[in-house]
Design a protein around this motif. Structure first.
Motif, PDB file in Angstrom:
ATOM      1  N   SER A  21       1.103  -1.182  -0.768  1.00 19.65           N
ATOM      2  CA  SER A  21       0.148  -0.107  -0.122  1.00 19.65           C
ATOM      3  C   SER A  21       1.383   1.483  -0.100  1.00 19.65           C
ATOM      4  O   SER A  21       1.807   1.525   0.463  1.00 19.65           O
ATOM      5  CB  SER A  21      -0.991  -0.253   1.289  1.00 19.65           C
ATOM      6  OG  SER A  21      -1.600  -1.118   1.097  1.00 19.65           O
ATOM      7  N   TRP A  70      -4.858  -0.944  -8.036  1.00 17.94           N
ATOM      8  CA  TRP A  70      -5.922  -0.214  -8.060  1.00 17.94           C
ATOM      9  C   TRP A  70      -5.510   1.118  -7.511  1.00 17.94           C
ATOM     10  O   TRP A  70      -4.379   0.638  -6.107  1.00 17.94           O
ATOM     11  CB  TRP A  70      -6.893  -1.029  -8.067  1.00 17.94           C
ATOM     12  CG  TRP A  70      -6.798  -1.621  -6.156  1.00 17.94           C
ATOM     13  CD1 TRP A  70      -7.516  -0.526  -4.823  1.00 17.94           C
ATOM     14  CD2 TRP A  70      -6.535  -2.817  -5.877  1.00 17.94           C
ATOM     15  NE1 TRP A  70      -7.422  -1.657  -4.321  1.00 17.94           N
ATOM     16  CE2 TRP A  70      -6.890  -2.753  -4.649  1.00 17.94           C
ATOM     17  CE3 TRP A  70      -6.131  -3.994  -6.484  1.00 17.94           C
ATOM     18  CZ2 TRP A  70      -6.634  -3.987  -3.517  1.00 17.94           C
ATOM     19  CZ3 TRP A  70      -6.147  -5.041  -5.284  1.00 17.94           C
ATOM     20  CH2 TRP A  70      -5.899  -4.665  -4.293  1.00 17.94           C
ATOM     21  N   ARG A  71      -6.334   2.081  -7.081  1.00 21.12           N
ATOM     22  CA  ARG A  71      -6.360   2.937  -5.817  1.00 21.12           C
ATOM     23  C   ARG A  71      -7.773   3.690  -6.103  1.00 21.12           C
ATOM     24  O   ARG A  71      -8.743   3.064  -6.264  1.00 21.12           O
ATOM     25  CB  ARG A  71      -5.742   4.145  -7.336  1.00 21.12           C
ATOM     26  CG  ARG A  71      -6.357   4.484  -8.117  1.00 21.12           C
ATOM     27  CD  ARG A  71      -5.762   5.434  -9.116  1.00 21.12           C
ATOM     28  NE  ARG A  71      -5.404   7.055  -8.174  1.00 21.12           N
ATOM     29  CZ  ARG A  71      -4.932   7.860  -9.277  1.00 21.12           C
ATOM     30  NH1 ARG A  71      -4.233   7.986 -10.077  1.00 21.12           N
ATOM     31  NH2 ARG A  71      -4.560   9.672  -8.080  1.00 21.12           N
ATOM     32  N   ASP A  72      -7.381   4.101  -4.894  1.00 20.30           N
ATOM     33  CA  ASP A  72      -8.873   4.964  -3.330  1.00 20.30           C
ATOM     34  C   ASP A  72      -8.603   6.559  -3.969  1.00 20.30           C
ATOM     35  O   ASP A  72      -7.843   6.662  -2.892  1.00 20.30           O
ATOM     36  CB  ASP A  72      -8.746   4.079  -2.439  1.00 20.30           C
ATOM     37  CG  ASP A  72      -9.773   4.837  -1.795  1.00 20.30           C
ATOM     38  OD1 ASP A  72     -10.424   5.524  -1.799  1.00 20.30           O
ATOM     39  OD2 ASP A  72     -10.155   4.007  -0.513  1.00 20.30           O
ATOM     40  N   TYR A  73      -9.482   7.151  -4.796  1.00 17.71           N
ATOM     41  CA  TYR A  73      -9.836   8.012  -4.640  1.00 17.71           C
ATOM     42  C   TYR A  73      -9.798   9.254  -3.504  1.00 17.71           C
ATOM     43  O   TYR A  73      -8.997  10.305  -3.488  1.00 17.71           O
ATOM     44  CB  TYR A  73     -10.243   9.307  -5.749  1.00 17.71           C
ATOM     45  CG  TYR A  73     -10.518   8.314  -7.395  1.00 17.71           C
ATOM     46  CD1 TYR A  73     -10.639   6.947  -7.793  1.00 17.71           C
ATOM     47  CD2 TYR A  73      -9.091   8.841  -8.098  1.00 17.71           C
ATOM     48  CE1 TYR A  73     -10.015   6.638  -8.719  1.00 17.71           C
ATOM     49  CE2 TYR A  73      -8.371   8.030  -9.140  1.00 17.71           C
ATOM     50  CZ  TYR A  73      -9.254   7.365  -9.937  1.00 17.71           C
ATOM     51  OH  TYR A  73      -8.645   7.026 -11.118  1.00 17.71           O
ATOM     52  N   LYS A  75      -9.075   7.836  -0.222  1.00 14.83           N
ATOM     53  CA  LYS A  75      -7.947   7.754   0.202  1.00 14.83           C
ATOM     54  C   LYS A  75      -6.566   8.257  -0.193  1.00 14.83           C
ATOM     55  O   LYS A  75      -5.200   8.335   1.039  1.00 14.83           O
ATOM     56  CB  LYS A  75      -8.177   7.065   1.459  1.00 14.83           C
ATOM     57  CG  LYS A  75      -9.702   5.886   2.127  1.00 14.83           C
ATOM     58  CD  LYS A  75      -9.359   4.391   2.243  1.00 14.83           C
ATOM     59  CE  LYS A  75     -10.580   3.869   3.184  1.00 14.83           C
ATOM     60  NZ  LYS A  75     -10.040   2.778   3.759  1.00 14.83           N
ATOM     61  N   SER A  77      -4.755   6.720  -2.068  1.00 20.76           N
ATOM     62  CA  SER A  77      -3.465   5.133  -1.291  1.00 20.76           C
ATOM     63  C   SER A  77      -3.517   4.583  -2.298  1.00 20.76           C
ATOM     64  O   SER A  77      -4.938   4.798  -3.422  1.00 20.76           O
ATOM     65  CB  SER A  77      -4.160   5.067  -0.187  1.00 20.76           C
ATOM     66  OG  SER A  77      -5.578   4.111  -0.204  1.00 20.76           O
TER      67      SER A  77
END
Length: 115
Positions: A21, A70-73, A75, A77
């Motif tokens: 991460s 993949w990404r978390d927009y 967070k 992250s």
């Protein structure tokens, strides 16, 4: 400035899995690309995978079918799921953010694949 912090590295046997991460903080741009690089002992730092601001992903041939990014927009992250790990995946893995002319690196996390 943007700070990037990686986590999730460790020691795993060949064939195993790890999840890395990267979390961004600070003055985060509204649009940016995220990448994972890796640097093995005595070798150059090479691109592993990337994910654009719109979500398009790319992978180097050596990890296609085994790694997923993949990404978390919300967070800010990014995650790299690494499956079917091989000894040659051993390296320090770095998170990288690019937005226009701005470039930022994380400090890296060690991944060791060994029996």
């Amino acid at each position: 400035q943007v700070q990037l912090v990686e986590s999730g590295g460790g020691l795993v046997q060949p064939g195993g899995s790890l999840r890395l991460s990267c979390v961004a903080s600070g003055n985060i741009p509204s649009s940016y690309e995220l990448r994972w690089y890796r640097e093995a002992p005595g070798k150059d730092r090479d691109l592993v995978a990337s994910i654009a601001s719109g979500g398009r992903t790319t992978y180097v041939d050596a990890v296609k079918g085994r790694f997923t990014i993949w990404r978390d927009y919300v967070k800010n992250s990014m995650t790299l799921q690494m499956d079917s790990l091989k000894v040659e995946d051993t390296a320090i893995y770095y998170c990288y953010l690019v937005a226009g002319w701005s470039r930022y690196w994380g400090r890296g996390t060690q991944v060791t694949v060994s029996s």
